[in-house]
Design a protein around this motif. Structure first.
Motif, short mmCIF file in Angstrom:
data_model
loop_
_atom_site.label_atom_id
_atom_site.label_comp_id
_atom_site.label_asym_id
_atom_site.label_seq_id
_atom_site.Cartn_x
_atom_site.Cartn_y
_atom_site.Cartn_z
N ALA A 151 0.82 -1.42 -0.07
CA ALA A 151 0.19 0.08 -0.08
C ALA A 151 0.68 1.32 -0.09
N CYS A 152 2.10 1.20 0.76
CA CYS A 152 2.60 2.52 0.78
C CYS A 152 3.40 2.67 -0.24
N GLY A 153 4.24 1.54 -1.11
CA GLY A 153 4.85 1.90 -2.32
C GLY A 153 3.97 2.21 -3.37
N LEU A 182 9.96 -1.24 -7.51
CA LEU A 182 10.30 -2.46 -7.56
C LEU A 182 9.95 -3.59 -6.52
N GLU A 183 9.41 -4.53 -6.84
CA GLU A 183 8.74 -5.34 -5.80
C GLU A 183 9.44 -6.70 -6.07
N ARG A 184 9.74 -7.39 -4.90
CA ARG A 184 10.32 -8.52 -5.00
C ARG A 184 9.70 -9.95 -5.18
N GLY A 217 2.44 -8.13 -0.49
CA GLY A 217 2.96 -7.54 0.96
C GLY A 217 1.73 -7.83 1.92
N SER A 218 2.09 -7.28 3.14
CA SER A 218 1.15 -7.58 4.21
C SER A 218 -0.20 -6.80 4.02
N THR A 219 -0.05 -5.95 3.16
CA THR A 219 -1.26 -5.29 2.51
C THR A 219 -2.38 -6.13 2.31
N ALA A 220 -1.76 -7.25 1.48
CA ALA A 220 -2.79 -8.21 0.96
C ALA A 220 -3.31 -9.09 1.98
N GLY A 277 -7.62 -4.75 5.46
CA GLY A 277 -7.59 -3.63 4.26
C GLY A 277 -8.53 -2.33 5.09
N PHE A 278 -8.58 -2.38 6.30
CA PHE A 278 -9.25 -1.27 6.78
C PHE A 278 -8.33 0.16 7.08
N VAL A 279 -8.71 1.01 6.54
CA VAL A 279 -7.97 2.53 6.49
C VAL A 279 -8.43 3.43 7.40
N CYS A 286 9.30 -0.90 1.93
CA CYS A 286 9.45 -2.42 2.23
C CYS A 286 9.37 -2.83 3.52
N ASN A 287 8.35 -2.15 4.32
CA ASN A 287 7.73 -2.70 5.47
C ASN A 287 9.03 -2.70 6.65
N GLY A 288 8.48 -3.64 7.56
CA GLY A 288 9.33 -3.61 8.86
C GLY A 288 10.30 -4.97 8.80
N GLY A 292 8.48 -11.82 3.22
CA GLY A 292 9.21 -11.15 2.60
C GLY A 292 9.80 -9.71 3.24
N ASN A 293 9.10 -9.51 4.37
CA ASN A 293 9.40 -8.13 5.27
C ASN A 293 10.67 -8.43 5.95
N THR A 294 11.77 -8.29 5.69
CA THR A 294 12.83 -8.80 6.50
C THR A 294 13.69 -7.67 6.90
N GLY A 295 13.62 -6.55 7.25
CA GLY A 295 13.86 -5.31 7.96
C GLY A 295 15.05 -4.78 6.85
N ASP A 296 14.99 -4.87 5.44
CA ASP A 296 15.86 -4.19 4.76
C ASP A 296 16.15 -2.87 4.78
N ALA A 297 14.97 -2.08 5.08
CA ALA A 297 14.80 -0.59 5.19
C ALA A 297 15.49 -0.13 6.38
N GLY A 332 -1.25 0.87 10.87
CA GLY A 332 -0.48 0.12 9.91
C GLY A 332 -0.79 0.88 8.64
N LEU A 333 -1.90 0.71 8.00
CA LEU A 333 -2.39 1.17 6.77
C LEU A 333 -2.68 2.78 6.74
N LEU A 334 -2.71 3.12 8.08
CA LEU A 334 -2.51 4.80 8.26
C LEU A 334 -1.18 5.26 7.70
C1 LIG Z 1 -3.43 -10.26 9.20
C2 LIG Z 1 -3.34 -8.64 9.03
C3 LIG Z 1 -4.46 -7.89 9.13
C4 LIG Z 1 -4.12 -6.44 9.27
N1 LIG Z 1 -5.16 -5.59 9.27
C5 LIG Z 1 -4.90 -4.34 9.03
C6 LIG Z 1 -5.99 -3.44 8.77
O1 LIG Z 1 -7.17 -3.86 8.71
N2 LIG Z 1 -5.82 -2.04 8.91
C7 LIG Z 1 -4.57 -1.75 9.02
O2 LIG Z 1 -4.32 -0.23 9.26
N3 LIG Z 1 -3.42 -2.47 9.00
C8 LIG Z 1 -3.39 -3.78 8.91
N4 LIG Z 1 -2.54 -4.55 8.93
C9 LIG Z 1 -1.25 -4.08 9.10
C10 LIG Z 1 -0.97 -3.58 7.40
O3 LIG Z 1 -1.28 -4.76 6.64
C11 LIG Z 1 0.39 -3.11 7.37
O4 LIG Z 1 0.86 -2.21 8.37
C12 LIG Z 1 0.43 -2.43 6.08
O5 LIG Z 1 0.03 -3.34 5.19
C13 LIG Z 1 2.01 -1.94 5.58
O6 LIG Z 1 2.04 -1.63 4.43
P1 LIG Z 1 3.62 -1.56 3.50
O7 LIG Z 1 3.08 -1.02 2.36
O8 LIG Z 1 4.32 -0.61 4.45
O9 LIG Z 1 4.08 -2.88 3.61
P2 LIG Z 1 3.52 -4.24 2.73
O10 LIG Z 1 2.30 -4.04 2.30
O11 LIG Z 1 4.20 -5.48 3.51
O12 LIG Z 1 4.61 -4.13 1.34
C14 LIG Z 1 5.79 -4.05 1.46
C15 LIG Z 1 6.40 -4.83 0.08
O13 LIG Z 1 7.80 -4.53 0.00
C16 LIG Z 1 8.32 -5.73 -0.56
N5 LIG Z 1 9.68 -5.98 -0.09
C17 LIG Z 1 10.29 -6.21 0.88
N6 LIG Z 1 11.54 -5.95 0.85
C18 LIG Z 1 11.89 -5.68 -0.44
C19 LIG Z 1 13.14 -5.86 -0.98
N7 LIG Z 1 14.35 -6.10 -0.58
N8 LIG Z 1 12.91 -5.57 -2.54
C20 LIG Z 1 11.95 -5.54 -3.03
N9 LIG Z 1 10.78 -5.43 -2.43
C21 LIG Z 1 10.78 -5.65 -1.06
C22 LIG Z 1 7.52 -6.82 0.08
O14 LIG Z 1 7.38 -8.01 -0.67
C23 LIG Z 1 6.13 -6.25 0.11
O15 LIG Z 1 5.26 -6.52 -1.00
C24 LIG Z 1 -2.89 -5.97 9.24
C25 LIG Z 1 -1.84 -6.86 9.02
C26 LIG Z 1 -1.79 -8.30 8.83
C27 LIG Z 1 -0.78 -9.25 8.80
#
Ligand SMILES: Cc1cc2nc3c(=O)[nH]c(=O)nc-3n(C[C@H](O)[C@H](O)[C@H](O)COP(=O)(O)OP(=O)(O)OC[C@H]3O[C@@H](n4cnc5c(N)ncnc54)[C@H](O)[C@@H]3O)c2cc1C
Length: 467
Positions: free
Chosen positions: A24-26, A43-45, A51-54, A58-60, A202-204, A229-234, A441-443
């Motif tokens: 969602a962030c990217g 760029l997505e791995r 990601g965690s978004t899927a 999905g509540f924002v 790339c999340n946490g 795949g969110n392994t702390g790279d950032a 999270g999604l905020l």
């Molecule tokens: C079951 C569950 C339910 C949730 N429900 C909610 C909710 O309803 N509301 C809410 O606010 N939050 C919710 N959250 C939290 C929310 O999902 C996350 O906070 C949010 O999706 C983070 O978005 P993001 O874009 O930062 O990370 P992500 O969506 O995880 O995207 C990060 C992407 O980076 C990619 N990536 C990582 N490292 C690399 C790399 N080195 N090179 C290339 N790509 C890379 C990953 O593959 C991934 O696709 C929930 C989480 C879970 C697990």
């Protein structure tokens, strides 16, 4: 995860704004950068953005939107910021809280107006700590629906998204100026790409057990329910470039993942009147404090398990959620016409279970501080689901300013062209697991994604039009 000398790069191409991570962030950051006049590349791995978004519901959360107004809901960014800060025990960065709460409403309206996302506000129950109904969802009411819509919008806007592109290192000079990235393809092929600004989306570090154990030991042995795949790279890159992590002990836990099915059971069941009991049939906490800290309470019970107990009215509420329907279809829901029958269906001791159900008829605060008068007592027939506590995602990350610029260690000076948002950046939950307000999270994924895209476009604007 390495920082590579800029002189070693063999750049095959250059883009203005490079975004690592297609969650969602990217995707939000890329749309924002493009709308602000820059040329972004994501760029997505993984083979497709998820990601965690899927995985999420999905509540924002967003304040003072026209979608709220249309449903008669009064809200304000200031009220939202106050709720975030109260849940975070006053430990969150006030400037960041103010920035994301203020951006939340405009970001969702922009995604609707410019990029066709449709939002509905969930108005049938309040998540813990929210003083207004402000959870916005796409019509599918799921994270998969949200990421699918964002990806389609990015495609329609002509944003370049390159999948199967695992970023393994950054090229930077001694002052922390990022020149580009190295990425690896699934066949082992390596490519170097130059950029003018880099957004870490790339999340946490939830997918790195060692980092979780170091920073969030309470949930080190919990089921990790986020994206592997969110392994702390950032965090590693940002620290190596001279930035620093903040609030690294914060995380989103959840006390209601069906066992053994591994399906999130909506906390709406608890907020609207349900209870949790342990294997002895006894309640052990105030279920209305928050689902994040409830992960720890559940894990402390024998076997690290608990049962969600609710009734037919709450079952109907649950059926509005795709995850719950899935749990139902997979046989996670046990039922009984009365406490004795539910005890037989679950193996819970009948007397204790009856007493726990009877507690829901109390008038006023109970021994855990939950006001039972705020919800209806449970009434037959009853239902139960066995659950455990899980880690959903980490909330700590790179320290940033309100423009999403990564700040230098011990200083408020930003690194030259490095930005972070979503789980890659420090969140707004303070330092504790109990500091997570539903939706934080999604905020930060959406609000900081939009801010980071704008900032990156502004950073590169001076160079636009170069020959
Ligand atoms: C079951 C569950 C339910 C949730 N429900 C909610 C909710 O309803 N509301 C809410 O606010 N939050 C919710 N959250 C939290 C929310 O999902 C996350 O906070 C949010 O999706 C983070 O978005 P993001 O874009 O930062 O990370 P992500 O969506 O995880 O995207 C990060 C992407 O980076 C990619 N990536 C990582 N490292 C690399 C790399 N080195 N090179 C290339 N790509 C890379 C990953 O593959 C991934 O696709 C929930 C989480 C879970 C697990």
């Amino acid at each position: 995860m390495s920082i590579l000398p800029a002189a070693e790069a063999r750049f095959a191409a250059e883009t203005e704004v490079l975004v690592v991570g297609g969650g969602a962030c990217g995707l939000t950051a890329a749309l924002s950068a493009q709308d602000a006049g820059a040329v972004p590349l994501v760029l997505e791995r993984d083979p497709a953005p998820s990601g965690s978004t899927a995985l999420s519901s999905g509540f924002v959360p967003a304040a003072a939107t026209r979608f709220q107004a249309a449903q008669g809901i009064a809200d304000s960014a200031a009220g939202f910021a106050a709720d975030i800060m109260a849940k975070a025990h006053g430990e969150a960065d006030p400037a960041l809280v103010d920035a994301v709460a203020g951006e939340s409403g405009p970001a969702l309206e922009w995604l609707a107006d410019r990029h066709g996302l449709e939002w509905q506000v969930l108005d049938d129950f309040l998540y813990p700590g929210h003083s207004a109904h402000r959870m916005h969802a796409v019509p599918e009411r799921s994270g998969a629906g949200l990421i699918g819509r964002l990806a389609r919008s990015a495609g329609a806007a002509g944003v370049d998204l390159v999948c199967d592109a695992h970023v393994t290192g950054l090229f930077a000079d001694g002052d922390g100026l990022v020149h580009g990235v190295r990425l690896q393809r699934p066949d082992g092929g390596v490519e170097d790409l130059a950029c003018r600004a880099l957004i870490l989306a790339c999340n946490g570090y939830g997918g790195d057990p060692a980092l979780v154990r170091r920073h969030v030991p309470e949930l080190a042995d919990a089921l990790y329910f986020g994206h592997r795949g969110n392994t702390g790279d950032a965090l590693r890159w940002g620290e190596a470039l001279g930035g620093e992590g903040a609030d690294l002990s914060a995380a989103q836990g959840h006390g209601s993942v069906a066992l053994p099915h591994g399906i999130l059971i909506t906390w709406a069941l608890m907020m609207a009147g349900g209870i949790q009991v342990n294997g002895a049939g006894k309640r052990f906490s105030n279920e209305h404090q928050g689902y994040s800290e409830q992960a720890i309470d559940v894990l402390r019970q024998p076997g690290g398990q608990a049962w969600c107990i609710y009734d037919a009215r709450l079952h109907e509420l649950g059926m509005g959620f795709p995850d719950y329907r899935d749990a139902m279809a997979q046989g996670a829901v046990r039922s009984g016409a009365d406490p004795a029958a539910l005890a037989a269906a679950t193996g819970l001791p009948e007397a204790a279970l009856s007493a726990a159900i009877a507690e829901t008829a109390a008038n006023g605060p109970d021994r855990f501080g939950r006001d039972m008068a705020a919800t209806l007592p449970l009434a037959p027939p009853f239902h139960a689901i066995r659950v455990t506590g899980a880690l959903f995602h980490t909330q700590g990350g790179l320290r940033i300013d309100r423009q999403a610029r990564v700040l230098r260690r011990g200083s408020d000076a930003p690194l030259p062209n490095l930005l972070a948002g979503g789980g890659a950046a420090r969140g707004v939950s303070g330092r504790q697991i109990s500091g997570y307000l539903s939706g934080n999270g999604l905020l930060t994924a959406v609000s900081l994604g939009r801010i980071a895209g704008r900032t990156a476009a502004a950073l590169t604007a001076g160079e636009r039009g170069r020959p």
